[in-house]
Write a protein that holds these residues in place. Structure first.
Motif, PDB file in Angstrom:
ATOM      1  N   UNK A  45       1.059  -1.432  -0.377  1.00  0.00           N
ATOM      2  CA  UNK A  45      -0.437   0.124   0.421  1.00  0.00           C
ATOM      3  C   UNK A  45       1.156   0.939  -0.027  1.00  0.00           C
ATOM      4  N   UNK A  46       2.454   1.453   0.164  1.00  0.00           N
ATOM      5  CA  UNK A  46       3.424   2.637  -0.181  1.00  0.00           C
ATOM      6  C   UNK A  46       3.197   2.770  -1.700  1.00  0.00           C
ATOM      7  N   UNK A  47       3.491   3.808  -1.272  1.00  0.00           N
ATOM      8  CA  UNK A  47       3.888   4.255  -2.859  1.00  0.00           C
ATOM      9  C   UNK A  47       5.483   3.795  -3.312  1.00  0.00           C
ATOM     10  N   UNK A  48       5.534   3.392  -4.511  1.00  0.00           N
ATOM     11  CA  UNK A  48       7.204   2.898  -5.434  1.00  0.00           C
ATOM     12  C   UNK A  48       7.530   4.063  -5.768  1.00  0.00           C
ATOM     13  N   UNK A  49       9.115   3.954  -4.941  1.00  0.00           N
ATOM     14  CA  UNK A  49       9.845   5.464  -5.019  1.00  0.00           C
ATOM     15  C   UNK A  49      10.639   5.211  -6.219  1.00  0.00           C
ATOM     16  N   UNK A  50      10.848   6.141  -7.206  1.00  0.00           N
ATOM     17  CA  UNK A  50      10.961   6.107  -8.494  1.00  0.00           C
ATOM     18  C   UNK A  50      10.116   6.618  -9.689  1.00  0.00           C
ATOM     19  N   UNK A  51       9.087   7.138  -9.062  1.00  0.00           N
ATOM     20  CA  UNK A  51       8.179   7.025 -10.447  1.00  0.00           C
ATOM     21  C   UNK A  51       7.743   8.462 -10.632  1.00  0.00           C
ATOM     22  N   UNK A  52       7.832   8.475 -12.263  1.00  0.00           N
ATOM     23  CA  UNK A  52       7.570   9.738 -13.342  1.00  0.00           C
ATOM     24  C   UNK A  52       8.685  10.195 -13.601  1.00  0.00           C
TER      25      UNK A  52
END
Length: 98
Positions: A45-52
């Protein structure tokens, strides 16, 4: 918080269309978060890092560009308080015009 609420509602027996409407989000989004939770637990449920998109310039370069944009470009005519017009050359010295 909303993601945890999705999991709670699914445990309470709600169907995806019901709590997608309740939470005002897309059914596809709800299913994606439930699948991530089922696969990885709370970490899912956590945000994935390195998006965008990655930055192409550094913060220092960005600040320098912004400072340059705020300056009057060389050669642009300016009206001085004395109502005379002048244009600075690239070295910064003024050239008086008629």
């Amino acid at each position: 918080m909303e993601r945890c609420r999705m999991v709670e509602l699914s445990w309470d027996g709600w169907l995806v269309p019901q709590f997608a409407e309740e939470l005002r989000c897309n059914q596809k989004t709800v299913r994606r978060w439930l699948h991530r939770f089922n696969r990885w637990g709370l970490e899912g449920l956590e945000d994935l890092g390195g998006q965008g998109r990655k930055r192409r310039i550094t913060e220092a370069e960005r600040s320098r560009i912004i400072a340059m944009v705020k300056q009057t470009p060389p050669g642009r005519l300016e009206v001085q308080p004395s109502n005379e017009m002048w244009a600075p050359d690239e070295s910064g010295s003024a050239e008086w015009t008629c």
